[in-house]
Design a protein around this motif. Structure first.
Motif, PDB file in Angstrom:
ATOM      1  N   ASN A   4       0.836  -1.200   0.000  1.00 31.12           N
ATOM      2  CA  ASN A   4       0.000   0.000   0.000  1.00 31.12           C
ATOM      3  C   ASN A   4       0.871   1.249   0.000  1.00 31.12           C
ATOM      4  O   ASN A   4       0.809   2.087   0.871  1.00 31.12           O
ATOM      5  N   ASP A   5       1.717   1.348  -1.025  1.00 34.90           N
ATOM      6  CA  ASP A   5       2.646   2.452  -1.162  1.00 34.90           C
ATOM      7  C   ASP A   5       1.887   3.731  -1.532  1.00 34.90           C
ATOM      8  O   ASP A   5       1.144   3.764  -2.499  1.00 34.90           O
ATOM      9  N   ARG A   6       2.079   4.784  -0.722  1.00 31.31           N
ATOM     10  CA  ARG A   6       1.470   6.083  -0.992  1.00 31.31           C
ATOM     11  C   ARG A   6       2.555   7.137  -0.806  1.00 31.31           C
ATOM     12  O   ARG A   6       2.624   7.824   0.196  1.00 31.31           O
ATOM     13  N   THR A   7       3.381   7.267  -1.838  1.00 33.09           N
ATOM     14  CA  THR A   7       4.591   8.073  -1.731  1.00 33.09           C
ATOM     15  C   THR A   7       4.290   9.546  -1.507  1.00 33.09           C
ATOM     16  O   THR A   7       4.941  10.196  -0.677  1.00 33.09           O
ATOM     17  N   GLY A   8       3.330  10.110  -2.239  1.00 33.40           N
ATOM     18  CA  GLY A   8       3.040  11.531  -2.119  1.00 33.40           C
ATOM     19  C   GLY A   8       2.651  11.928  -0.711  1.00 33.40           C
ATOM     20  O   GLY A   8       3.179  12.892  -0.144  1.00 33.40           O
ATOM     21  N   LEU A   9       1.729  11.191  -0.124  1.00 31.20           N
ATOM     22  CA  LEU A   9       1.298  11.486   1.235  1.00 31.20           C
ATOM     23  C   LEU A   9       2.441  11.261   2.217  1.00 31.20           C
ATOM     24  O   LEU A   9       2.614  12.030   3.175  1.00 31.20           O
ATOM     25  N   ALA A  10       3.245  10.225   1.994  1.00 28.47           N
ATOM     26  CA  ALA A  10       4.374   9.946   2.876  1.00 28.47           C
ATOM     27  C   ALA A  10       5.372  11.097   2.869  1.00 28.47           C
ATOM     28  O   ALA A  10       5.927  11.463   3.915  1.00 28.47           O
ATOM     29  N   ILE A  11       5.619  11.703   1.704  1.00 25.92           N
ATOM     30  CA  ILE A  11       6.543  12.836   1.604  1.00 25.92           C
ATOM     31  C   ILE A  11       6.012  14.031   2.402  1.00 25.92           C
ATOM     32  O   ILE A  11       6.749  14.686   3.147  1.00 25.92           O
ATOM     33  N   VAL A  12       4.724  14.311   2.256  1.00 28.72           N
ATOM     34  CA  VAL A  12       4.120  15.424   2.989  1.00 28.72           C
ATOM     35  C   VAL A  12       4.242  15.197   4.501  1.00 28.72           C
ATOM     36  O   VAL A  12       4.604  16.108   5.263  1.00 28.72           O
ATOM     37  N   LEU A  13       3.942  13.985   4.944  1.00 33.41           N
ATOM     38  CA  LEU A  13       4.015  13.679   6.373  1.00 33.41           C
ATOM     39  C   LEU A  13       5.447  13.781   6.893  1.00 33.41           C
ATOM     40  O   LEU A  13       5.676  14.272   8.001  1.00 33.41           O
ATOM     41  N   SER A  14       6.408  13.330   6.096  1.00 29.81           N
ATOM     42  CA  SER A  14       7.802  13.385   6.539  1.00 29.81           C
ATOM     43  C   SER A  14       8.299  14.823   6.626  1.00 29.81           C
ATOM     44  O   SER A  14       9.068  15.172   7.532  1.00 29.81           O
ATOM     45  N   LEU A  15       7.870  15.699   5.706  1.00 32.41           N
ATOM     46  CA  LEU A  15       8.263  17.099   5.764  1.00 32.41           C
ATOM     47  C   LEU A  15       7.629  17.803   6.966  1.00 32.41           C
ATOM     48  O   LEU A  15       8.266  18.645   7.622  1.00 32.41           O
ATOM     49  N   LEU A  16       6.383  17.461   7.256  1.00 30.85           N
ATOM     50  CA  LEU A  16       5.732  18.014   8.443  1.00 30.85           C
ATOM     51  C   LEU A  16       6.447  17.544   9.708  1.00 30.85           C
ATOM     52  O   LEU A  16       6.658  18.318  10.646  1.00 30.85           O
ATOM     53  N   ALA A  17       6.836  16.267   9.723  1.00 29.32           N
ATOM     54  CA  ALA A  17       7.579  15.736  10.868  1.00 29.32           C
ATOM     55  C   ALA A  17       8.903  16.475  11.032  1.00 29.32           C
ATOM     56  O   ALA A  17       9.311  16.808  12.154  1.00 29.32           O
ATOM     57  N   LEU A  18       9.583  16.750   9.926  1.00 28.87           N
ATOM     58  CA  LEU A  18      10.854  17.462   9.970  1.00 28.87           C
ATOM     59  C   LEU A  18      10.686  18.845  10.586  1.00 28.87           C
ATOM     60  O   LEU A  18      11.487  19.272  11.431  1.00 28.87           O
ATOM     61  N   THR A  19       9.632  19.547  10.199  1.00 26.02           N
ATOM     62  CA  THR A  19       9.360  20.875  10.740  1.00 26.02           C
ATOM     63  C   THR A  19       9.068  20.816  12.240  1.00 26.02           C
ATOM     64  O   THR A  19       9.550  21.649  13.021  1.00 26.02           O
ATOM     65  N   LEU A  20       8.292  19.819  12.648  1.00 30.67           N
ATOM     66  CA  LEU A  20       7.965  19.672  14.069  1.00 30.67           C
ATOM     67  C   LEU A  20       9.202  19.301  14.886  1.00 30.67           C
ATOM     68  O   LEU A  20       9.361  19.745  16.033  1.00 30.67           O
ATOM     69  N   PHE A  21      10.080  18.478  14.320  1.00 27.54           N
ATOM     70  CA  PHE A  21      11.323  18.137  15.009  1.00 27.54           C
ATOM     71  C   PHE A  21      12.164  19.393  15.256  1.00 27.54           C
ATOM     72  O   PHE A  21      12.735  19.572  16.338  1.00 27.54           O
ATOM     73  N   ASP A  22      12.253  20.262  14.251  1.00 26.86           N
ATOM     74  CA  ASP A  22      13.023  21.489  14.425  1.00 26.86           C
ATOM     75  C   ASP A  22      12.365  22.401  15.461  1.00 26.86           C
ATOM     76  O   ASP A  22      13.055  23.059  16.253  1.00 26.86           O
ATOM     77  N   ALA A  23      11.032  22.453  15.460  1.00 28.57           N
ATOM     78  CA  ALA A  23      10.327  23.247  16.472  1.00 28.57           C
ATOM     79  C   ALA A  23      10.620  22.708  17.867  1.00 28.57           C
ATOM     80  O   ALA A  23      10.851  23.471  18.818  1.00 28.57           O
ATOM     81  N   MET A  24      10.628  21.386  17.993  1.00 25.14           N
ATOM     82  CA  MET A  24      10.966  20.773  19.273  1.00 25.14           C
ATOM     83  C   MET A  24      12.385  21.138  19.689  1.00 25.14           C
ATOM     84  O   MET A  24      12.660  21.472  20.853  1.00 25.14           O
ATOM     85  N   GLY A  25      13.327  21.092  18.727  1.00 21.72           N
ATOM     86  CA  GLY A  25      14.716  21.413  19.029  1.00 21.72           C
ATOM     87  C   GLY A  25      14.890  22.848  19.500  1.00 21.72           C
ATOM     88  O   GLY A  25      15.685  23.118  20.408  1.00 21.72           O
ATOM     89  N   LEU A  26      14.144  23.760  18.906  1.00 23.07           N
ATOM     90  CA  LEU A  26      14.209  25.159  19.340  1.00 23.07           C
ATOM     91  C   LEU A  26      13.752  25.311  20.783  1.00 23.07           C
ATOM     92  O   LEU A  26      14.359  26.051  21.569  1.00 23.07           O
ATOM     93  N   VAL A  27      12.675  24.610  21.139  1.00 30.26           N
ATOM     94  CA  VAL A  27      12.169  24.674  22.516  1.00 30.26           C
ATOM     95  C   VAL A  27      13.190  24.072  23.481  1.00 30.26           C
ATOM     96  O   VAL A  27      13.438  24.608  24.571  1.00 30.26           O
ATOM     97  N   ILE A  28      13.797  22.955  23.084  1.00 27.68           N
ATOM     98  CA  ILE A  28      14.800  22.314  23.941  1.00 27.68           C
ATOM     99  C   ILE A  28      15.982  23.255  24.185  1.00 27.68           C
ATOM    100  O   ILE A  28      16.463  23.389  25.317  1.00 27.68           O
ATOM    101  N   LYS A  29      16.450  23.898  23.133  1.00 22.60           N
ATOM    102  CA  LYS A  29      17.575  24.830  23.289  1.00 22.60           C
ATOM    103  C   LYS A  29      17.183  25.983  24.213  1.00 22.60           C
ATOM    104  O   LYS A  29      17.988  26.422  25.046  1.00 22.60           O
ATOM    105  N   HIS A  30      15.949  26.448  24.094  1.00 23.16           N
ATOM    106  CA  HIS A  30      15.451  27.534  24.950  1.00 23.16           C
ATOM    107  C   HIS A  30      15.405  27.099  26.414  1.00 23.16           C
ATOM    108  O   HIS A  30      15.798  27.864  27.310  1.00 23.16           O
TER     109      HIS A  30
END
Length: 306
Positions: A4-30
């Motif tokens: 059940n490969d759904r590459t397009g949706l997987a790419i969107v989810l991974s980019l959103l995850a990347l953004t949230l990870f960076d947001a988390m990192g900013l809070v941790i540094k703060h």
């Protein structure tokens, strides 16, 4: 390809995850000015369980399977959580001691570690092309870390260790049975990581009192960002082949630089370049080879090579 490969949706989810990870990192540094990395890891996992539970309750796949909580590979899932504990500890420590973009960039060496770990853990054959890519990427890591120079600090080893542990976490996710709902896999790992982080926090001197309601809000946001990002990443990597998602992960390098400049006024040009370019080049070479091999295997199953 997965059934059940759904590459397009997987790419969107991974980019959103990347953004949230960076947001988390900013809070941790703060928050790292007031709280230790072990404390932040424990709080992040505590609040991070909430998205995992919500996702599990909303998972149709889990309900169709009879809402079972026990899985066949429960030991592997808990071990994965233990690995997450140490990955978080090293990465969170580095965020408090290094420029945000520099620490984040070094962790992108996880693609190189993933290639090396795929040999003993997944039984993959890695030829000269991918090993060359690993070498190129590792040279990039060395250039960012600058060992032997006045600019080098042993602190730079922390994000490198985190990259190795995060790579192991990703490989372990690929070892899980496909019929196990992703939210359930994530819940097991989150619970194990929570207990591991609590033990480490107590070993490092215990928990500090929450200084203010503002800090409590940041801690809750940190957990929500991280928990949601992990869940999205696990789901995306189980929706398609990892090589389809890997190129997009390198968007995180310029994003981390931009966020570090915006929120902390950091511009570590000398530390990042040209090393960051070689790290990305090594990863992209691995990705190219994976796709090339997949195309060859699809037409000539006996021709899997480098």
């Amino acid at each position: 390809m997965r059934p059940n490969d759904r590459t397009g949706l997987a790419i969107v989810l991974s980019l959103l995850a990347l953004t949230l990870f960076d947001a988390m990192g900013l809070v941790i540094k703060h928050l790292s000015v007031t709280y230790t990395a072990a404390e932040l890891s424990a709080w992040r996992n505590l609040f991070g369980i909430i998205p995992a539970v919500i996702a599990l309750v909303l998972s149709r796949k889990w309900h169709n399977a009879g809402r079972r909580l026990r899985i066949r590979q429960w030991k592997l899932a808990l071990m994965r959580g233990a690995v997450v504990t140490f990955a978080q500890l090293f990465f969170y420590m580095s965020l408090g001691l290094m420029a945000f973009a520099t620490a984040s960039t070094i962790t992108y060496a996880n693609a190189l570690f993933m290639t090396a770990l795929a040999v003993p853990l997944l039984g993959e054959k890695v030829g000269w092309v991918r090993w060359s890519a690993v070498l190129i990427g590792f040279v990039g890591v060395v250039l960012v870390m600058k060992p032997g120079s006045d600019a080098f600090t042993p602190v730079a080893l922390l994000p490198l260790a985190a990259a190795a542990f995060y790579a192991l976490v990703t490989v372990q996710a690929r070892q899980m049975d496909d019929d196990v709902p992703s939210p359930l896999v994530n819940l097991y790992s989150s619970v194990a990581a929570l207990f591991g982080a609590i033990i480490l926090a107590l070993a490092f001197g215990g928990f500090s009192p929450i200084a203010s309601w503002s800090d409590l809000g940041w801690i809750a946001a940190m957990g929500a960002f991280g928990g949601t990002a992990v869940l999205l990443l696990v789901i995306s990597y189980r929706m398609t082949e990892p090589s389809n998602l890997a190129p997009f992960s390198y968007f995180g390098i310029p994003l981390a630089f931009l966020l570090g400049w915006l929120f902390f006024g950091e511009t570590p040009w000398d530390a990042l370049f040209p090393g960051a370019l070689l790290i990305a080049a090594g990863g992209l070479l691995i990705i190219w080879r994976e796709r090339h091999r997949s195309r060859i295997s699809a037409t000539r199953p006996d021709a899997a090579g480098n």
